[in-house]
Design a protein around this motif. Structure first.
Motif, PDB file in Angstrom:
ATOM      1  N   THR A  85     -13.174   7.246  -5.176  1.00 12.13           N
ATOM      2  CA  THR A  85     -12.365   8.122  -6.022  1.00 12.13           C
ATOM      3  C   THR A  85     -12.879   8.131  -7.457  1.00 12.13           C
ATOM      4  OG1 THR A  85     -10.413   7.752  -4.649  1.00 12.13           O
ATOM      5  CG2 THR A  85     -10.027   8.556  -6.886  1.00 12.13           C
ATOM      6  N   LEU A  86     -13.326   6.988  -7.949  1.00  8.53           N
ATOM      7  CA  LEU A  86     -13.813   6.908  -9.330  1.00  8.53           C
ATOM      8  C   LEU A  86     -15.127   7.652  -9.528  1.00  8.53           C
ATOM      9  CD1 LEU A  86     -12.955   3.193 -10.224  1.00  8.53           C
ATOM     10  CD2 LEU A  86     -11.790   5.273 -10.993  1.00  8.53           C
ATOM     11  N   GLN A  87     -15.757   8.076  -8.416  1.00 11.89           N
ATOM     12  CA  GLN A  87     -16.947   8.917  -8.539  1.00 11.89           C
ATOM     13  C   GLN A  87     -16.597  10.344  -8.961  1.00 11.89           C
ATOM     14  OE1 GLN A  87     -20.139   7.666  -8.169  1.00 11.89           O
ATOM     15  NE2 GLN A  87     -19.017   5.729  -8.014  1.00 11.89           N
ATOM     16  N   ILE A  88     -15.336  10.729  -8.806  1.00  8.65           N
ATOM     17  CA  ILE A  88     -14.899  12.076  -9.179  1.00  8.65           C
ATOM     18  C   ILE A  88     -14.855  12.187 -10.700  1.00  8.65           C
ATOM     19  CG2 ILE A  88     -13.031  13.766  -8.998  1.00  8.65           C
ATOM     20  CD1 ILE A  88     -12.217  12.378  -6.386  1.00  8.65           C
ATOM     21  N   LYS A  89     -15.398  13.231 -11.204  1.00  6.80           N
ATOM     22  CA  LYS A  89     -15.473  13.425 -12.653  1.00  6.80           C
ATOM     23  C   LYS A  89     -14.072  13.446 -13.266  1.00  6.80           C
ATOM     24  CE  LYS A  89     -17.462  16.477 -16.163  1.00  6.80           C
ATOM     25  NZ  LYS A  89     -18.180  17.739 -16.416  1.00  6.80           N
ATOM     26  N   GLY A  90     -13.906  12.656 -14.313  1.00  8.17           N
ATOM     27  CA  GLY A  90     -12.651  12.654 -15.048  1.00  8.17           C
ATOM     28  C   GLY A  90     -11.641  11.634 -14.586  1.00  8.17           C
ATOM     29  N   THR A  91     -11.925  10.920 -13.482  1.00  9.79           N
ATOM     30  CA  THR A  91     -10.962   9.920 -13.021  1.00  9.79           C
ATOM     31  C   THR A  91     -11.093   8.646 -13.839  1.00  9.79           C
ATOM     32  OG1 THR A  91     -12.521   9.211 -11.312  1.00  9.79           O
ATOM     33  CG2 THR A  91     -10.843  10.786 -10.666  1.00  9.79           C
ATOM     34  N   ARG A  92      -9.972   7.962 -14.006  1.00  5.86           N
ATOM     35  CA  ARG A  92      -9.975   6.725 -14.793  1.00  5.86           C
ATOM     36  C   ARG A  92      -8.838   5.830 -14.318  1.00  5.86           C
ATOM     37  NH1 ARG A  92      -5.901   7.633 -18.663  1.00  5.86           N
ATOM     38  NH2 ARG A  92      -5.229   9.812 -18.654  1.00  5.86           N
ATOM     39  N   ILE A  93      -8.999   4.536 -14.502  1.00  7.49           N
ATOM     40  CA  ILE A  93      -7.952   3.563 -14.172  1.00  7.49           C
ATOM     41  C   ILE A  93      -6.980   3.489 -15.338  1.00  7.49           C
ATOM     42  CG2 ILE A  93      -7.480   1.124 -13.729  1.00  7.49           C
ATOM     43  CD1 ILE A  93     -10.201   0.954 -12.352  1.00  7.49           C
ATOM     44  N   VAL A  94      -5.702   3.676 -15.046  1.00  7.94           N
ATOM     45  CA  VAL A  94      -4.705   3.685 -16.113  1.00  7.94           C
ATOM     46  C   VAL A  94      -3.808   2.451 -16.088  1.00  7.94           C
ATOM     47  CG1 VAL A  94      -4.666   6.193 -16.293  1.00  7.94           C
ATOM     48  CG2 VAL A  94      -3.105   5.066 -14.702  1.00  7.94           C
ATOM     49  N   ASP A  95      -3.788   1.727 -14.974  1.00  2.96           N
ATOM     50  CA  ASP A  95      -2.902   0.567 -14.906  1.00  2.96           C
ATOM     51  C   ASP A  95      -3.360  -0.336 -13.765  1.00  2.96           C
ATOM     52  OD1 ASP A  95      -0.866  -1.097 -15.610  1.00  2.96           O
ATOM     53  OD2 ASP A  95       0.764   0.271 -15.120  1.00  2.96           O
ATOM     54  N   ARG A  96      -3.122  -1.639 -13.930  1.00  3.50           N
ATOM     55  CA  ARG A  96      -3.447  -2.608 -12.873  1.00  3.50           C
ATOM     56  C   ARG A  96      -2.348  -3.668 -12.828  1.00  3.50           C
ATOM     57  NH1 ARG A  96      -8.631  -5.697 -13.263  1.00  3.50           N
ATOM     58  NH2 ARG A  96      -7.939  -5.996 -15.406  1.00  3.50           N
ATOM     59  N   HIS A  97      -1.998  -4.058 -11.615  1.00  7.15           N
ATOM     60  CA  HIS A  97      -1.040  -5.141 -11.414  1.00  7.15           C
ATOM     61  C   HIS A  97      -1.513  -5.967 -10.225  1.00  7.15           C
ATOM     62  CE1 HIS A  97       2.093  -3.450 -14.112  1.00  7.15           C
ATOM     63  NE2 HIS A  97       1.589  -2.289 -13.729  1.00  7.15           N
ATOM     64  N   SER A  98      -1.142  -7.242 -10.231  1.00  2.00           N
ATOM     65  CA  SER A  98      -1.584  -8.089  -9.126  1.00  2.00           C
ATOM     66  C   SER A  98      -0.508  -9.091  -8.762  1.00  2.00           C
ATOM     67  CB  SER A  98      -2.873  -8.839  -9.500  1.00  2.00           C
ATOM     68  OG  SER A  98      -3.348  -9.595  -8.407  1.00  2.00           O
ATOM     69  N   SER A  99      -0.470  -9.432  -7.486  1.00  2.00           N
ATOM     70  CA  SER A  99       0.405 -10.463  -6.946  1.00  2.00           C
ATOM     71  C   SER A  99      -0.203 -10.909  -5.623  1.00  2.00           C
ATOM     72  CB  SER A  99       1.826  -9.922  -6.738  1.00  2.00           C
ATOM     73  OG  SER A  99       1.888  -9.131  -5.564  1.00  2.00           O
ATOM     74  N   PRO A 100       0.366 -11.927  -4.984  1.00  4.22           N
ATOM     75  CA  PRO A 100      -0.168 -12.304  -3.670  1.00  4.22           C
ATOM     76  C   PRO A 100      -0.093 -11.189  -2.642  1.00  4.22           C
ATOM     77  CG  PRO A 100       1.266 -14.026  -4.530  1.00  4.22           C
ATOM     78  CD  PRO A 100       1.417 -12.858  -5.430  1.00  4.22           C
ATOM     79  N   LEU A 101       0.800 -10.211  -2.855  1.00  2.00           N
ATOM     80  CA  LEU A 101       0.997  -9.136  -1.883  1.00  2.00           C
ATOM     81  C   LEU A 101       0.039  -7.976  -2.056  1.00  2.00           C
ATOM     82  CD1 LEU A 101       4.906  -9.021  -1.897  1.00  2.00           C
ATOM     83  CD2 LEU A 101       3.412 -10.144  -0.255  1.00  2.00           C
TER      84      LEU A 101
END
Length: 813
Positions: free
Chosen positions: A225-241
């Motif tokens: 998906t990040l290969q698509i022009k204009g895409t960017r990561i806006v948020d990240r969260h993590s847990s054991p799940l």
């Protein structure tokens, strides 16, 4: 050196177990779930290699222990971080293993890099065994296991607080702290000068933490998906799940509507892509309250049941980011129970992006339950007009067979029978799956539903099933009653206006089954007809893939592998045959072979050479008795541990919870058992204590085969914290006695043939390495019961090979 370095040993063991569990999560994120089994094997490989290394330097260990021990701790710290960073930088694609030798070489290098921290962990522990007196062996073993158990529990809590990259640095710092404590415990000279560089390195690591990133497989959905022009990561969260990554696109709109009709007239609203573990795409859809904007959802195969009868009561299993809830809102369903297992995902939609997603969880018609479906239904008498399960895994991984080792209790025939028992009269169970060609998932699901209805004693099963498909998804409807002519007419109308195909109904003709989304043959229709016409065994035998329904005993719904199909696809690899291979099962076998070869090369071969060169100084203790004893308990211990982890996934619902609690329980209580065995052995025969331990182990194992399943059903309603306690209590008696045979035998060797301790350690490590993957293969093919029975027989068989002098085997050792 009167007192062993207990504190640093406990910190090291906790760090090593935390690192092992973290690696399982990291490789689920950057690669795929099945690498969890490889990590277990690699940790054990490291322990085995250490035995070989110590055999080589054995004469110098006692003289230089005060320096070798803290050095091992420091090397653990550096290789934990450095080994992973180098390993993830190596290019590896599992699907190229059969035509690119570099992939196999890279996999072997990755295995060695990830095993290194465990080599140094085990070296520190084994050297401590060798240096201190026989009376202290069980105490050292107990501290080791207790520390490891604390690490297994603590890492789960830390995963709620820190991102995986940050935890990696934290474990490295913990290893350095263990070294600092060891320097103090062993009272090394110039210790003050050693602390200064340690502090400087720690500061540099903390400064570098923000620049440490994960390198995801380019074949995972997030990277594509990040290969698509204009895409960017806006948020990240993590847990054991899960590791949640939210993606937006400023130039090209993201649109996620699985199974959408090719003649859909309405564009979906704006969406944010949400990836779990860098794959398994779902979408947070912008919803302002305009129901007409949701019309596109009615053009998916999942919408079929709403066109047969309007449900008054709906249960959505796996509500996630809310697509099924929006579909229910579009059809104005008045009562919706939404089940979601991951509270972090729900909080993201309800709180962080509430204005974007709308109040899909917070409205009068919807009741949210953070619960697992089977636990929830097992404690409820409520009946539903519709129970819906739609697309709970990723399309790419599913089509590649990479979920083959993923234990899923959602699609077993026991689970489907439970869902059907909670349908109101004429209610529907609707399950949507990704399409694979040749068909696999949908047919196995069809067969599982048929078997579930058989187990419930229902009749006219052919009239209770309806299957439709399009180019991407298939939806199976199972009715609590028989489909009427009117319902089938409505289904035909639904399909015709969307260009969907009816794959099965009891009145369908073959020429009607392959109209719009044409396949070479009407595979779905023919296979489903065989199932309902009593030719199920013929289908299972002749079909290219394994369609045997999953059960709670063999919960591998995604396992479709057959050897004959594999060799056929391999022959056609130059003609596009490779995508037909179910890769998860093959990768498990390949990693098992690679780790077994590495173990033989780095453990057994050095030990054999050393054995021949040093000659026999074992004072009558049979080397082959030692080999069989430690090999057998290595296999048996791991078989029981792996089977327990897999069974407890049913109770705890997530592999990381099951792994952490199971490992912690086994290690903590095995450590306690080791400590008690030391006290008992002061005035009792080592052999007789081992006999008692083995008999109790076998008795408890056999008892649990009958007791665990009903117990899990009865206690399924408990909150997760209470389930952790119950799980620990269930593991306690088994682990307590499993902690005795190893230290009792080590203590016996300490008295009579201490030079064989590295040999015993290495053999036990080799057996453990091959056991992790082997237990999983047996569970997939034969079930958990067979794994437990093999382990029980191995434990019984060691009673005649306890490593003692021939005339002392049954006396006081």
């Amino acid at each position: 050196m009167n007192r062993p370095p207990y504190i640093s040993l406990a910190i090291l063991s906790a760090s090593a177990l935390g690192y092992e569990i973290l690696l399982m999560r990291l490789f689920s994120i950057i690669q795929w779930h099945h690498f969890a089994y490889m990590i277990i094997a690699l940790a054990l490989l490291g322990y085995g290699i250490s035995g070989s290394l110590l055999s080589i330097i054995q004469p110098t260990i006692t003289r230089h222990y005060k320096w070798l021990y803290p050095l091992s701790l420091m090397l653990f710290a550096f290789t934990a971080l450095g080994g992973f960073l180098v390993a993830q930088s190596l290019s590896f694609n599992s699907e190229e293993l059969f035509w690119d030798v570099h992939q196999a070489i890279n996999l072997a290098i990755i295995c060695l890099l990830l095993a290194l921290p465990f080599v140094f962990t085990a070296a520190a522990i084994c050297m401590t065994f060798m240096v201190y007196s026989e009376e202290q062996v069980s105490s050292i073993y107990a501290v080791d296991l207790l520390g490891a158990g604390i690490g297994a529990l603590g890492i789960v809590l830390v995963m709620f607080l820190l991102m995986p990259e940050q935890i990696l640095v934290a474990i490295t710092l913990a290893g350095m702290a263990a070294m600092a404590v060891a320097v103090w415990e062993l009272n090394l000279p110039f210790k003050a000068r050693l602390y200064i560089p340690l502090m400087l390195i720690a500061l540099l690591l903390l400064n570098a933490t923000p620049r440490i990133t994960l390198s995801f497989s380019p074949y995972k959905g997030l990277m594509q998906t990040l290969q698509i022009k204009g895409t960017r990561i806006v948020d990240r969260h993590s847990s054991p799940l899960g590791y949640l990554t939210l993606v937006a696109s400023d130039e090209m709109p993201l649109r996620h509507a699985p199974g959408l009709s090719l003649i859909n007239p309405r564009e979906p609203p704006q969406q944010l892509g949400l990836f779990t573990d860098a794959d398994n795409l779902s979408a947070i859809t912008r919803f302002s309250g305009d129901l007409d904007a949701l019309g596109y959802l009615d053009r998916t195969t999942s919408a079929l049941p709403y066109h047969l009868a309007k449900p008054a009561k709906l249960l959505v299993i796996g509500s996630g980011t809310g697509a099924d809830l929006l579909l229910a809102r579009y059809h104005r369903v008045e009562s919706v129970d939404a089940l979601e297992l991951n509270p972090q995902l729900v909080e993201l939609v309800r709180n962080d992006y509430k204005t974007y997603a709308g109040e899909i969880y917070d409205n009068p018609s919807t009741r949210l339950h953070i619960a697992e479906a089977r636990d929830f239904l097992g404690q409820s008498d409520k009946k539903y007009d519709l129970i819906q399960i739609a697309l709970v895994d990723a399309a790419s991984a599913s089509s590649s067979g990479l979920y083959a080792l993923n234990e899923s209790y959602l699609y077993t025939h026991e689970a489907l029978a439970l869902y059907l028992s909670h349908l109101a009269p004429d209610g529907y169970l609707a399950i949507t799956r990704w399409i694979k060609v040749p068909p696999r998932d949908s047919l196995k699901l069809f067969l599982t539903a048929h078997q579930a209805m058989e187990s419930m004693g229902l009749d006219r099963l052919d009239r209770r099933l309806l299957l439709i498909r399009n180019w991407q998804t298939a939806t199976l409807l199972v009715k609590n009653g028989m489909f009427t002519t009117n319902e089938l007419d409505l289904a035909d109308a639904f399909n015709q206006t969307r260009l969907f195909d009816t794959a099965y109904s009891h009145r369908l003709k073959e020429e009607q089954a392959n109209r719009y989304n044409r396949l070479r043959e009407p595979y779905f229709y023919r296979a489903s007809k065989q199932i309902v016409s009593g030719k199920m065994d013929q289908l299972l035998q002749s079909y290219k893939y394994d369609l045997q329904p999953a059960s709670d005993e063999r919960p591998y719904f995604h396992h479709f592998f057959k050897w004959e199909s594999f060799f056929e696809a391999l022959k056609l690899r130059h003609q596009g045959g490779m995508p037909l291979i179910e890769w998860g099962y093959i990768i498990l076998i390949i990693t098992l072979v690679i780790t077994a070869l590495l173990s033989a090369l780095l453990i057994l071969l050095p030990l054999s050479i050393i054995s021949r060169n040093t000659g026999s100084t074992d004072v009558g203790v049979s080397r082959w008795r030692v080999f069989y004893y430690f090999f057998s308990i290595g296999v048996a211990f791991l078989f029981i541990e792996i089977a327990t982890i897999q069974k407890f996934i049913r109770f705890l619902h997530h592999p990381i919870y099951a792994i952490s609690i199971s490992l912690a329980g086994f290690l903590l209580f095995a450590g306690l058992g080791s400590f008690v065995s030391e006290r008992l052995a002061q005035n009792r025969s080592h052999y007789r204590i081992a006999v008692l331990a083995v008999l109790v182990i076998v008795f408890v194992c056999i008892g649990y085969l009958f007791l665990l399943a009903p117990l899990f059903e009865w206690l399924g309603h408990l909150p997760m914290a209470y389930k952790f306690v119950v799980s620990s209590l269930l593991i306690a008696p088994l682990a307590f006695f499993m902690g005795m045979p190893f230290p009792l035998a080590i203590s016996s060797l300490k008295q009579q043939a201490s030079n064989l301790i590295p040999w015993a350690w290495g053999i036990n490590g080799y057996a453990s390495v091959i056991s992790a993957g082997l237990a999983t293969l047996i569970a997939i093919d034969l079930g958990f019961i067979v794994v437990i029975l093999i382990a029980s027989l191995l434990y019984l068989s060691i009673l005649g090979t306890f490593p003692a002098l021939n005339n002392q085997a049954r006396g006081h050792t």
